[in-house]
Scaffold this motif. Structure first.
Motif, PDB file in Angstrom:
ATOM      1  N   ASN A  60      -7.365  96.559 -80.980  1.00 11.77           N
ATOM      2  CA  ASN A  60      -6.205  97.249 -80.345  1.00 11.77           C
ATOM      3  C   ASN A  60      -7.298  98.082 -79.586  1.00 11.77           C
ATOM      4  O   ASN A  60      -8.155  99.003 -80.111  1.00 11.77           O
ATOM      5  N   TRP A  61      -7.567  98.118 -78.696  1.00 13.02           N
ATOM      6  CA  TRP A  61      -8.399  98.841 -77.812  1.00 13.02           C
ATOM      7  C   TRP A  61      -7.902  99.526 -77.064  1.00 13.02           C
ATOM      8  O   TRP A  61      -7.061 100.084 -76.649  1.00 13.02           O
ATOM      9  N   GLN A  62      -8.767 100.778 -77.643  1.00 14.47           N
ATOM     10  CA  GLN A  62      -8.676 101.974 -76.659  1.00 14.47           C
ATOM     11  C   GLN A  62      -9.438 102.477 -76.072  1.00 14.47           C
ATOM     12  O   GLN A  62     -10.413 102.701 -75.285  1.00 14.47           O
ATOM     13  N   ARG A  63      -8.881 102.665 -74.410  1.00  9.99           N
ATOM     14  CA  ARG A  63      -9.329 102.861 -72.953  1.00  9.99           C
ATOM     15  C   ARG A  63      -9.860 103.855 -73.072  1.00  9.99           C
ATOM     16  O   ARG A  63     -11.604 103.828 -72.659  1.00  9.99           O
ATOM     17  N   THR A  64      -9.868 105.236 -73.724  1.00  6.69           N
ATOM     18  CA  THR A  64     -10.267 105.961 -73.342  1.00  6.69           C
ATOM     19  C   THR A  64     -11.647 106.030 -74.176  1.00  6.69           C
ATOM     20  O   THR A  64     -13.043 106.758 -73.188  1.00  6.69           O
ATOM     21  N   PRO A  65     -12.293 106.180 -75.086  1.00  6.06           N
ATOM     22  CA  PRO A  65     -13.235 106.041 -75.648  1.00  6.06           C
ATOM     23  C   PRO A  65     -14.393 104.652 -75.743  1.00  6.06           C
ATOM     24  O   PRO A  65     -15.389 104.649 -75.734  1.00  6.06           O
ATOM     25  N   GLY A  66     -13.494 103.713 -75.568  1.00  9.61           N
ATOM     26  CA  GLY A  66     -14.040 102.637 -75.282  1.00  9.61           C
ATOM     27  C   GLY A  66     -14.244 101.755 -76.511  1.00  9.61           C
ATOM     28  O   GLY A  66     -15.583 101.661 -76.425  1.00  9.61           O
ATOM     29  N   ARG A  67     -13.511 101.903 -77.574  1.00  7.35           N
ATOM     30  CA  ARG A  67     -13.530 101.022 -78.796  1.00  7.35           C
ATOM     31  C   ARG A  67     -12.657 100.433 -80.380  1.00  7.35           C
ATOM     32  O   ARG A  67     -11.168 100.740 -79.176  1.00  7.35           O
ATOM     33  N   VAL A  68     -12.749  99.712 -80.428  1.00  7.85           N
ATOM     34  CA  VAL A  68     -11.406  99.142 -81.057  1.00  7.85           C
ATOM     35  C   VAL A  68     -10.878 100.547 -82.063  1.00  7.85           C
ATOM     36  O   VAL A  68     -11.712 100.654 -83.057  1.00  7.85           O
ATOM     37  N   LEU A  69      -9.261 100.461 -82.908  1.00  8.42           N
ATOM     38  CA  LEU A  69      -8.731 101.669 -83.053  1.00  8.42           C
ATOM     39  C   LEU A  69      -8.728 100.259 -84.651  1.00  8.42           C
ATOM     40  O   LEU A  69      -8.187  99.299 -85.043  1.00  8.42           O
ATOM     41  N   ALA A  70      -9.015 100.899 -85.392  1.00  6.64           N
ATOM     42  CA  ALA A  70      -8.674 100.559 -86.950  1.00  6.64           C
ATOM     43  C   ALA A  70      -7.384 100.965 -88.029  1.00  6.64           C
ATOM     44  O   ALA A  70      -7.091 101.963 -87.074  1.00  6.64           O
ATOM     45  N   LEU A  71      -6.323 100.695 -88.431  1.00  9.67           N
ATOM     46  CA  LEU A  71      -5.405 100.460 -88.997  1.00  9.67           C
ATOM     47  C   LEU A  71      -5.526 101.905 -90.088  1.00  9.67           C
ATOM     48  O   LEU A  71      -4.966 102.738 -88.866  1.00  9.67           O
ATOM     49  N   ASP A  72      -6.376 102.771 -90.235  1.00  7.13           N
ATOM     50  CA  ASP A  72      -6.640 103.779 -91.232  1.00  7.13           C
ATOM     51  C   ASP A  72      -6.516 104.980 -90.094  1.00  7.13           C
ATOM     52  O   ASP A  72      -6.412 106.121 -90.481  1.00  7.13           O
ATOM     53  N   GLU A  73      -6.979 104.582 -89.375  1.00  5.58           N
ATOM     54  CA  GLU A  73      -7.381 105.949 -87.911  1.00  5.58           C
ATOM     55  C   GLU A  73      -5.848 105.681 -87.606  1.00  5.58           C
ATOM     56  O   GLU A  73      -6.862 107.283 -87.256  1.00  5.58           O
ATOM     57  N   ALA A  74      -5.544 104.416 -86.640  1.00  2.00           N
ATOM     58  CA  ALA A  74      -3.806 105.576 -86.609  1.00  2.00           C
ATOM     59  C   ALA A  74      -2.483 105.946 -87.865  1.00  2.00           C
ATOM     60  O   ALA A  74      -1.801 106.438 -87.314  1.00  2.00           O
ATOM     61  N   ILE A  75      -3.057 106.051 -89.006  1.00  2.00           N
ATOM     62  CA  ILE A  75      -2.570 106.252 -90.078  1.00  2.00           C
ATOM     63  C   ILE A  75      -2.689 108.234 -90.107  1.00  2.00           C
ATOM     64  O   ILE A  75      -3.846 108.207 -90.448  1.00  2.00           O
ATOM     65  N   ILE A  76      -2.079 109.001 -90.252  1.00  2.00           N
ATOM     66  CA  ILE A  76      -2.339 110.402 -91.026  1.00  2.00           C
ATOM     67  C   ILE A  76      -3.359 110.518 -91.965  1.00  2.00           C
ATOM     68  O   ILE A  76      -2.892 109.715 -92.855  1.00  2.00           O
ATOM     69  N   PRO A  77      -4.154 110.713 -92.321  1.00  2.00           N
ATOM     70  CA  PRO A  77      -4.649 110.275 -93.824  1.00  2.00           C
ATOM     71  C   PRO A  77      -3.833 111.258 -94.890  1.00  2.00           C
ATOM     72  O   PRO A  77      -3.295 112.515 -95.007  1.00  2.00           O
ATOM     73  N   GLY A  78      -4.115 110.542 -95.977  1.00  2.00           N
ATOM     74  CA  GLY A  78      -3.375 110.911 -96.968  1.00  2.00           C
ATOM     75  C   GLY A  78      -1.614 109.988 -97.303  1.00  2.00           C
ATOM     76  O   GLY A  78      -1.106 109.766 -98.049  1.00  2.00           O
ATOM     77  N   ARG A  79      -1.424 109.478 -96.054  1.00  2.00           N
ATOM     78  CA  ARG A  79      -0.173 108.890 -95.954  1.00  2.00           C
ATOM     79  C   ARG A  79      -0.208 107.404 -95.920  1.00  2.00           C
ATOM     80  O   ARG A  79       0.416 106.729 -95.119  1.00  2.00           O
ATOM     81  N   HIS A  80      -1.463 106.385 -96.529  1.00  2.00           N
ATOM     82  CA  HIS A  80      -1.301 105.113 -96.655  1.00  2.00           C
ATOM     83  C   HIS A  80      -0.670 104.679 -97.440  1.00  2.00           C
ATOM     84  O   HIS A  80       0.048 103.625 -96.857  1.00  2.00           O
ATOM     85  N   ASP A  81      -0.144 105.168 -98.779  1.00  5.57           N
ATOM     86  CA  ASP A  81       1.547 104.517 -99.478  1.00  5.57           C
ATOM     87  C   ASP A  81       2.145 104.737 -98.759  1.00  5.57           C
ATOM     88  O   ASP A  81       3.153 103.792 -98.623  1.00  5.57           O
TER      89      ASP A  81
END
Length: 283
Positions: A178-199
């Motif tokens: 999942n390539w983020q065009r603006t920062p030019g980097r790969v997005l990790a799953l936990d970065e897409a999830i609100i902190p504390g909401r992984h469960d």
């Protein structure tokens, strides 16, 4: 910070049992992507899929993409049984780092022979090893394609299939980027999830999994035995698409080999309050 210096976990030979090496490759590839997301490092400078080999440009959403096709048999080998490598990939003329990354991760996904050094940096490096060690009818296929483009995200699907003499079947591997065009980097799953909401994300995935399992004939025949052999598990191999968050599983992970690499889609309406607003469809 070169990724190769951080990926030191050894891998099993691709000629060994298919289930264990695939799991190790998946773990290593996930680590590769996590490190790319964390530090924003670039893949190796040398790329074995130069844009000059690419075909005409096409538009995928608002992204320019070129197709790359590359087919070779083992040098100085003649006949239908010669070892073979085929590449059906993509290049991004305006995003050379993403093109390089695709080459790097495809090579990494093959694993490595324990007699040699660590994971391959490029497809050129993998090919050099393959030509030296391949037996009659051995083959490796590489494929990359744009799965979807949503907002700032380009979701790319990478796939490898390896066939080795004496193996019962091919060894598949699929990885999403999942390539983020603006920062030019790969997005990790936990970065897409609100902190504390992984469960809560896991619970949403489990709900989709249970629905998928209800249509699985093998699971319905003997639910207890199936659950022991193929228990529910999480996967951080994901793609952000317009239809939802697609979760990809390895062969053998939650189903027998005949099911391939299962794919589950969590709809966005089940992820409100779980996924960060930036990654939810705009109303």
């Amino acid at each position: 910070m070169p990724i190769s210096s951080l990926l030191t976990r050894p891998f099993s030979s691709p000629r060994s049992n298919t289930r264990r090496p695939r799991a190790l490759r998946a773990a290593g590839t996930a680590l590769c992507l996590a490190l790319l997301a964390a530090c924003g490092s670039t893949p190796p400078e040398t790329i074995s899929l130069p844009s000059k080999q690419a075909g005409p440009s096409v538009q995928k959403g608002d992204v320019e993409v070129k197709s790359i096709e590359w087919k070779r048999s083992k040098p100085n080998c003649k006949g239908d049984d010669c070892p073979r490598i085929e590449v059906d990939s993509v290049a991004f003329p305006a995003i050379p780092r993403l093109t390089q990354l695709i080459d790097h991760v495809l090579a990494y996904m093959t694993g490595t022979d324990q007699r040699l050094r660590g994971p391959y940096e490029t497809l050129d490096e993998y090919a050099a090893w393959f030509w030296k060690t391949a037996q009659s009818r051995d083959a490796t296929y590489f494929k990359a394609s744009v799965k979807d483009t949503v907002g700032d995200i380009i979701a790319v699907e990478l796939h490898t299939q390896q066939y080795f003499a004496g193996a019962a079947h091919g060894i598949p591997a699929t990885q999403y980027l999942n390539w983020q065009r603006t920062p030019g980097r790969v997005l990790a799953l936990d970065e897409a999830i609100i902190p504390g909401r992984h469960d809560q994300f896991t619970a949403a995935l489990r709900k989709v999994y249970d629905k998928w399992l209800s249509g699985n004939d093998d699971a319905k025949r003997d639910p207890a035995a199936y659950a022991r052999t193929f228990p529910f598990s999480e996967s951080d191999n994901f793609a952000l698409t317009r239809d939802g968050v697609v979760i990809k599983y390895d062969a053998y992970s939650i189903a027998p080999y005949v099911y391939g690499e299962p794919e589950l889609t969590i709809p966005y309406d089940a992820l409100v309050g779980i996924l960060k607003p930036d990654f939810l469809p705009k109303k």
